[in-house]
Write a protein that holds these residues in place. Structure first.
Motif, PDB file in Angstrom:
ATOM      1  N   GLY A 101       0.904  -1.281  -0.196  1.00  0.00           N
ATOM      2  CA  GLY A 101      -0.041  -0.070   0.078  1.00  0.00           C
ATOM      3  C   GLY A 101       0.847   1.249   0.100  1.00  0.00           C
ATOM      4  N   VAL A 102       1.827   1.164   0.737  1.00  0.00           N
ATOM      5  CA  VAL A 102       2.642   2.423   0.906  1.00  0.00           C
ATOM      6  C   VAL A 102       3.434   2.718  -0.493  1.00  0.00           C
ATOM      7  CG1 VAL A 102       4.716   3.323   2.123  1.00  0.00           C
ATOM      8  CG2 VAL A 102       3.210   2.244   3.483  1.00  0.00           C
ATOM      9  N   LEU A 103       3.983   1.688  -1.070  1.00  0.00           N
ATOM     10  CA  LEU A 103       4.630   1.874  -2.349  1.00  0.00           C
ATOM     11  C   LEU A 103       3.759   2.317  -3.527  1.00  0.00           C
ATOM     12  CD1 LEU A 103       7.150  -1.266  -2.334  1.00  0.00           C
ATOM     13  CD2 LEU A 103       7.687   1.097  -1.977  1.00  0.00           C
ATOM     14  N   ALA A 104       2.358   1.835  -3.395  1.00  0.00           N
ATOM     15  CA  ALA A 104       1.480   2.125  -4.353  1.00  0.00           C
ATOM     16  C   ALA A 104       1.088   3.552  -4.189  1.00  0.00           C
ATOM     17  CB  ALA A 104       0.130   1.286  -4.032  1.00  0.00           C
ATOM     18  N   ALA A 105       1.038   4.074  -2.767  1.00  0.00           N
ATOM     19  CA  ALA A 105       0.698   5.432  -2.610  1.00  0.00           C
ATOM     20  C   ALA A 105       1.988   6.317  -3.158  1.00  0.00           C
ATOM     21  CB  ALA A 105       0.288   5.634  -1.093  1.00  0.00           C
ATOM     22  N   GLN A 106       2.908   5.969  -2.824  1.00  0.00           N
ATOM     23  CA  GLN A 106       4.218   6.711  -3.242  1.00  0.00           C
ATOM     24  C   GLN A 106       4.138   6.870  -4.860  1.00  0.00           C
ATOM     25  OE1 GLN A 106       8.093   5.066  -2.846  1.00  0.00           O
ATOM     26  NE2 GLN A 106       8.800   6.797  -2.036  1.00  0.00           N
ATOM     27  N   ALA A 107       3.755   5.818  -5.479  1.00  0.00           N
ATOM     28  CA  ALA A 107       4.102   5.838  -6.943  1.00  0.00           C
ATOM     29  C   ALA A 107       2.868   6.932  -7.314  1.00  0.00           C
ATOM     30  CB  ALA A 107       3.665   4.319  -7.737  1.00  0.00           C
ATOM     31  N   ALA A 108       1.717   6.767  -6.772  1.00  0.00           N
ATOM     32  CA  ALA A 108       0.371   7.670  -7.204  1.00  0.00           C
ATOM     33  C   ALA A 108       0.800   8.947  -7.037  1.00  0.00           C
ATOM     34  CB  ALA A 108      -0.673   7.068  -6.698  1.00  0.00           C
ATOM     35  N   THR A 109       1.364   9.753  -6.133  1.00  0.00           N
ATOM     36  CA  THR A 109       1.634  11.004  -5.816  1.00  0.00           C
ATOM     37  C   THR A 109       2.717  11.406  -5.124  1.00  0.00           C
ATOM     38  OG1 THR A 109       0.508  12.857  -4.662  1.00  0.00           O
ATOM     39  CG2 THR A 109       0.195  10.714  -3.660  1.00  0.00           C
ATOM     40  N   ARG A 110       3.442  12.637  -5.536  1.00  0.00           N
ATOM     41  CA  ARG A 110       4.589  12.998  -4.928  1.00  0.00           C
ATOM     42  C   ARG A 110       4.207  14.354  -4.151  1.00  0.00           C
ATOM     43  NH1 ARG A 110       8.934   9.240  -4.750  1.00  0.00           N
ATOM     44  NH2 ARG A 110       8.702   7.793  -6.463  1.00  0.00           N
ATOM     45  N   THR A 111       2.810  14.681  -4.240  1.00  0.00           N
ATOM     46  CA  THR A 111       2.540  15.899  -3.515  1.00  0.00           C
ATOM     47  C   THR A 111       1.424  15.665  -2.375  1.00  0.00           C
ATOM     48  OG1 THR A 111       0.771  16.219  -5.365  1.00  0.00           O
ATOM     49  CG2 THR A 111       2.926  17.236  -5.810  1.00  0.00           C
ATOM     50  N   ILE A 112       0.536  14.949  -2.398  1.00  0.00           N
ATOM     51  CA  ILE A 112      -0.112  14.616  -1.525  1.00  0.00           C
ATOM     52  C   ILE A 112       0.266  14.013  -0.113  1.00  0.00           C
ATOM     53  CG2 ILE A 112      -2.502  13.438  -0.399  1.00  0.00           C
ATOM     54  CD1 ILE A 112      -3.430  13.585  -3.527  1.00  0.00           C
ATOM     55  N   PRO A 113       0.088  14.632   0.995  1.00  0.00           N
ATOM     56  CA  PRO A 113       0.895  13.999   2.171  1.00  0.00           C
ATOM     57  C   PRO A 113       0.360  12.695   2.446  1.00  0.00           C
ATOM     58  CG  PRO A 113       0.268  16.292   2.586  1.00  0.00           C
ATOM     59  CD  PRO A 113      -0.476  15.771   1.516  1.00  0.00           C
ATOM     60  N   ILE A 114       1.348  11.791   2.596  1.00  0.00           N
ATOM     61  CA  ILE A 114       1.161  10.242   2.942  1.00  0.00           C
ATOM     62  C   ILE A 114       1.397   9.871   4.267  1.00  0.00           C
ATOM     63  CG2 ILE A 114       1.436   8.098   2.012  1.00  0.00           C
ATOM     64  CD1 ILE A 114       2.129   8.820  -0.614  1.00  0.00           C
ATOM     65  N   ILE A 115       0.904   9.484   5.141  1.00  0.00           N
ATOM     66  CA  ILE A 115       1.124   8.631   6.439  1.00  0.00           C
ATOM     67  C   ILE A 115       1.121   7.137   6.327  1.00  0.00           C
ATOM     68  CG2 ILE A 115       0.498   8.500   8.811  1.00  0.00           C
ATOM     69  CD1 ILE A 115       1.117  11.236   7.941  1.00  0.00           C
ATOM     70  N   ALA A 116       2.140   6.331   6.405  1.00  0.00           N
ATOM     71  CA  ALA A 116       2.506   5.209   5.957  1.00  0.00           C
ATOM     72  C   ALA A 116       2.497   4.251   7.344  1.00  0.00           C
ATOM     73  CB  ALA A 116       4.009   5.192   5.522  1.00  0.00           C
ATOM     74  N   LEU A 117       2.043   3.031   7.322  1.00  0.00           N
ATOM     75  CA  LEU A 117       2.140   2.129   8.056  1.00  0.00           C
ATOM     76  C   LEU A 117       2.793   0.909   7.483  1.00  0.00           C
ATOM     77  CD1 LEU A 117       1.737   1.087  11.338  1.00  0.00           C
ATOM     78  CD2 LEU A 117      -0.598   0.390  10.467  1.00  0.00           C
ATOM     79  N   THR A 118       4.069   0.876   7.724  1.00  0.00           N
ATOM     80  CA  THR A 118       4.940  -0.296   7.265  1.00  0.00           C
ATOM     81  C   THR A 118       5.704  -0.987   7.754  1.00  0.00           C
ATOM     82  OG1 THR A 118       6.698  -0.204   5.349  1.00  0.00           O
ATOM     83  CG2 THR A 118       6.496   1.610   6.641  1.00  0.00           C
ATOM     84  N   PRO A 119       6.115  -2.258   7.486  1.00  0.00           N
ATOM     85  CA  PRO A 119       6.887  -2.939   8.266  1.00  0.00           C
ATOM     86  C   PRO A 119       8.580  -2.892   7.985  1.00  0.00           C
ATOM     87  CG  PRO A 119       6.145  -4.401   6.423  1.00  0.00           C
ATOM     88  CD  PRO A 119       5.416  -3.020   6.546  1.00  0.00           C
ATOM     89  N   ASP A 120       8.628  -2.058   7.007  1.00  0.00           N
ATOM     90  CA  ASP A 120      10.023  -1.992   6.246  1.00  0.00           C
ATOM     91  C   ASP A 120      10.708  -0.588   7.074  1.00  0.00           C
ATOM     92  OD1 ASP A 120      10.414  -3.239   3.520  1.00  0.00           O
ATOM     93  OD2 ASP A 120       8.194  -2.666   3.940  1.00  0.00           O
ATOM     94  N   ASP A 121      12.209  -0.621   7.101  1.00  0.00           N
ATOM     95  CA  ASP A 121      12.943   0.570   7.444  1.00  0.00           C
ATOM     96  C   ASP A 121      12.559   1.505   6.191  1.00  0.00           C
ATOM     97  OD1 ASP A 121      14.964   2.364   7.205  1.00  0.00           O
ATOM     98  OD2 ASP A 121      16.153   1.134   8.628  1.00  0.00           O
ATOM     99  N   PRO A 122      11.890   2.838   6.635  1.00  0.00           N
ATOM    100  CA  PRO A 122      11.573   3.720   5.522  1.00  0.00           C
ATOM    101  C   PRO A 122      12.891   4.094   4.606  1.00  0.00           C
ATOM    102  CG  PRO A 122      10.513   4.226   7.735  1.00  0.00           C
ATOM    103  CD  PRO A 122      11.747   3.118   7.921  1.00  0.00           C
ATOM    104  N   ALA A 123      14.054   4.246   5.172  1.00  0.00           N
ATOM    105  CA  ALA A 123      15.109   4.647   4.398  1.00  0.00           C
ATOM    106  C   ALA A 123      15.420   3.379   3.441  1.00  0.00           C
ATOM    107  CB  ALA A 123      16.077   4.977   5.434  1.00  0.00           C
ATOM    108  N   ALA A 124      15.586   2.107   4.052  1.00  0.00           N
ATOM    109  CA  ALA A 124      15.828   1.211   3.133  1.00  0.00           C
ATOM    110  C   ALA A 124      14.758   1.019   2.108  1.00  0.00           C
ATOM    111  CB  ALA A 124      16.230  -0.216   4.146  1.00  0.00           C
ATOM    112  N   LEU A 125      13.653   1.298   2.415  1.00  0.00           N
ATOM    113  CA  LEU A 125      12.458   1.002   1.275  1.00  0.00           C
ATOM    114  C   LEU A 125      12.503   2.106   0.142  1.00  0.00           C
ATOM    115  CD1 LEU A 125      10.206  -0.938   0.463  1.00  0.00           C
ATOM    116  CD2 LEU A 125       8.652   0.660   1.915  1.00  0.00           C
TER     117      LEU A 125
END
Length: 327
Positions: A101-125
């Motif tokens: 979900g997080v990667l899909a949201a990131q690909a869909a917009t670079r302007t709308i603020p996104i609050i992620a809930l992710t199992p990944d290290d955000p920097a590594a992802l």
């Protein structure tokens, strides 16, 4: 009524009605998009936690905020089109769960603020260059999978001290489960336990996987926690019960469905935590102002009713470690 007055009245109504209809069609702002990887039924408690978090901070759906929710039904491939659908609504902020979900949201917009809930290290992802000072339009909550996988196996070994070989049920095609797979060998070796992996990319193949487990010499099961398996938790816990094997799961929802035990962060609490970050964005903060956070609470749930049903005597010392016991 005179003819001219009647025509004037009709003309006025014709003007007022479209305006009223358009007003009804406009959502109450702010508009908050939510992208869940689960089915509506599986995500019900999570969404309830999110709504509760918003309500506690003054945002009531239908009164002074609108929620647009899309559900992936445990299918990672659905997340991209659902993210695009939400972005087309021009939400004020978007909340997205799971790696897919997080990667899909990131690909869909670079302007709308996104609050992620992710199992990944955000920097590594690739979500940000810094966890403490997020770059771009994304911040949120993440959790350390290295420690989580090892801790789940450690608790399983404490509950079943004689455990020598563990079977792992996992969906290798699920992006979240893909995080678990490389962490298992080191975690099992550290406990002096061997493992056998049982792939379940399609829950319709659950009976075949169960048959393979019956033929294998495993003393317990470790069930991964990606959205695909989470959405099928009722079927999975039922099959495991028929196998009469102890099993460790990732979330308490599995224990509530009849699983023996679970260890992980509390999902409704995590969604409530994301609601607080959403409100910070709505009040003017930027994602870069909000460091990525860790979940506020982890919990060990033990289902003694299930232990009795499968004939397992769990040591009292282990039961005392539980945050909650289901009897």
């Amino acid at each position: 009524m005179k003819r001219r007055e009647f025509i004037t009245l009709l003309g006025g109504a014709a003007v007022v009605w479209p305006l009223a209809a358009r007003a009804q069609q406009q959502p109450v702002r702010p508009l908050i998009g939510v992208l869940s990887p689960l089915s509506a039924a599986s995500a019900a408690r999570n969404i309830a936690g999110f709504r509760s978090g918003l309500r506690d901070l003054g945002y009531l759906e239908g009164h002074n905020a609108t929620l647009e929710i899309r559900y992936g039904d445990g299918a990672p491939e659905r997340m991209a089109p659902l993210a695009q659908e939400l972005v087309a609504l021009k939400p004020d902020v978007l909340m997205a769960g799971a790696r897919s979900g997080v990667l899909a949201a990131q690909a869909a917009t670079r302007t709308i603020p996104i609050i992620a809930l992710t199992p990944d290290d955000p920097a590594a992802l690739g979500l940000t260059q810094s966890i403490a000072r997020p770059s771009g339009n994304i911040t949120g909550i993440w959790f350390d999978y290295n420690g989580l996988v090892a801790k789940r196996l450690e608790f399983l070994k404490l509950a079943v001290p004689a455990l020598a070989r563990v079977g792992v049920i996992i969906n290798p095609d699920d992006p979240t489960d893909a995080l678990t797979i490389p962490r298992l060998p080191a975690a099992t070796r550290a406990l002096g336990v061997t493992m056998e992996q049982f792939d379940l990319p399609d829950v319709t193949k659950l009976d075949a996987v169960a048959a393979a487990i019956r033929r294998a010499d495993v003393g317990a099961l470790f069930v991964s926690d990606g959205p695909t398996l989470m959405s099928a938790r009722a079927q999975i816990t039922a099959i495991v019960a028929r196998l009469r094997l102890p099993a460790m799961y990732g979330f308490r929802e599995f224990a509530d469905a009849g699983g023996l035990m679970s260890y992980g962060y509390n999902l409704p609490d995590a969604y409530r935590q994301t609601a607080r970050l959403v409100v910070r964005i709505l009040k003017g903060d930027r994602p870069g102002d909000l460091p990525f956070e860790l979940p506020a609470r982890y919990e060990l749930i033990v289902n003694l009713k299930t232990a009795k049903a499968i004939g397992l005597m769990i040591p009292d010392s282990f039961v005392l470690l539980a945050d909650e016991v289901i009897e």
